[in-house]
Write a protein that holds these residues in place. Structure first.
Motif, PDB file in Angstrom:
ATOM      1  N   LEU A  36      25.875  -9.975   1.562  1.00  0.00           N
ATOM      2  CA  LEU A  36      25.500 -10.854   0.380  1.00  0.00           C
ATOM      3  C   LEU A  36      26.528 -12.044   0.272  1.00  0.00           C
ATOM      4  CD1 LEU A  36      24.082 -10.876  -2.204  1.00  0.00           C
ATOM      5  CD2 LEU A  36      25.885  -9.602  -3.474  1.00  0.00           C
ATOM      6  N   LEU A  37      27.789 -11.580   0.608  1.00  0.00           N
ATOM      7  CA  LEU A  37      28.662 -13.002   0.433  1.00  0.00           C
ATOM      8  C   LEU A  37      28.086 -13.941   1.383  1.00  0.00           C
ATOM      9  CD1 LEU A  37      31.456 -14.239  -0.505  1.00  0.00           C
ATOM     10  CD2 LEU A  37      32.343 -13.087   1.559  1.00  0.00           C
ATOM     11  N   THR A  38      27.806 -13.558   2.876  1.00  0.00           N
ATOM     12  CA  THR A  38      27.355 -14.439   3.781  1.00  0.00           C
ATOM     13  C   THR A  38      26.256 -15.260   3.314  1.00  0.00           C
ATOM     14  OG1 THR A  38      28.194 -13.049   5.515  1.00  0.00           O
ATOM     15  CG2 THR A  38      26.739 -14.852   6.092  1.00  0.00           C
ATOM     16  N   ILE A  39      25.357 -14.649   2.721  1.00  0.00           N
ATOM     17  CA  ILE A  39      24.105 -15.539   2.117  1.00  0.00           C
ATOM     18  C   ILE A  39      24.568 -16.472   0.990  1.00  0.00           C
ATOM     19  CG2 ILE A  39      21.878 -15.127   1.047  1.00  0.00           C
ATOM     20  CD1 ILE A  39      21.692 -12.318   2.147  1.00  0.00           C
ATOM     21  N   VAL A  40      25.477 -15.816   0.171  1.00  0.00           N
ATOM     22  CA  VAL A  40      25.588 -16.764  -0.966  1.00  0.00           C
ATOM     23  C   VAL A  40      26.456 -18.047  -0.475  1.00  0.00           C
ATOM     24  CG1 VAL A  40      27.179 -17.069  -3.065  1.00  0.00           C
ATOM     25  CG2 VAL A  40      25.941 -14.937  -2.683  1.00  0.00           C
TER      26      VAL A  40
END
Length: 280
Positions: A36-40
């Motif tokens: 999720l952090l990588t996508i954000v």
């Protein structure tokens, strides 16, 4: 045999005591957080680059602030570089925090700081400081033709750590900013083009100078990007004993090579057409 059975039994008991459901849930939670952090961060990176590109490529270029395109390109690449490093820092920080490493404590620890200095942070800081002053003093900009550490070429990129220079043959040179001590910038002032025409003592000097002056009078200065009309400097003796007539002019940055070739060709063609034979 009994010791082997006891060891296997101990391993089995330890294995059964582990709450594998909790472990799997924790691993899944960490992986989900990282994904999720990588996508954000990728989304922020995409949006941020579009905003920065719009500001520099559209907004500032159409404004009436009088900022040169080369300077804008230099600042643009620097801002993109800083933006990339900031996102990378947050991603690494979040990654270490997600897997349970106390990043704040490690950074605050004097031992870790000393280790970082020993592993090259000192050179990194030196690159950043030197790069900052290079940009602050406007020593170079993207598109400038410069000479650094014996390397001639055009600046294609100015970053936090390195500056990239493309040589005439296409070689891309990466130079750490801390190694840039003396910069010879050939794109700031008018450049001199010096033409030398070999002559013999038996040649008619007056006729040759007359031909050269006629060509100079009929030149289109704007076409060759000349800032000063060519003029005869005088005669000069070369180390091998050859006598030459020197003609000089000044051009806009980067136009001196083309102007020199074009003018020299015109001078030699006109002299040859006049029936004057020059030494080879």
């Amino acid at each position: 045999m009994n010791s082997s059975l006891n060891f296997n039994s101990l391993i089995k008991k330890m294995f059964l005591k582990v709450d594998w459901e909790a472990v799997i849930q924790h691993v899944a939670s960490v992986v989900f957080q990282l994904v999720l952090l990588t996508i954000v961060l990728l989304l922020i990176n995409w949006i941020g680059k579009k905003i920065i590109r719009h500001i520099f490529k559209t907004g500032l270029r159409k404004s009436k602030r009088g900022i040169s395109p080369k300077k804008l390109d230099t600042i643009y690449t620097l801002v993109l570089n800083i933006f990339k490093y900031i996102l990378m820092f947050f991603w690494i920080y979040a990654l270490l925090s997600a897997i349970g490493i106390p990043v704040g404590t490690l950074i605050a620890g004097a031992g870790i700081f000393s280790l970082a200095i020993g592993l090259g942070a000192q050179g990194f800081v030196s690159d950043m400081v030197n790069g900052f002053f290079i940009l602050l003093e406007q020593q170079i900009s993207v598109g400038d033709t410069i000479t650094v550490n014996g390397i001639d070429g055009q600046v294609t990129y100015v970053g936090i750590r390195t500056t990239q220079i493309q040589s005439i043959d296409g070689t891309l040179n990466y130079i750490p900013n801390r190694n840039i001590t003396v910069v010879s910038n050939k794109s700031r002032n008018n450049m001199q083009a010096l033409m030398e025409i070999p002559v013999a003592s038996s040649n008619p000097f007056e006729e040759i100078t007359k031909i050269i002056n006629q060509i100079n009078e009929n030149l289109n200065l704007a076409e060759l990007q000349l800032t000063v009309k060519p003029y005869i400097v005088g005669f000069s003796n070369q180390p091998d004993g050859t006598l030459v007539i020197q003609i000089a002019t000044y051009t806009k940055p980067g136009a001196q090579f083309k102007a020199k070739n074009v003018l020299l060709e015109r001078y030699l063609t006109a002299i040859t057409d006049a029936g004057i034979e020059l030494p080879k």
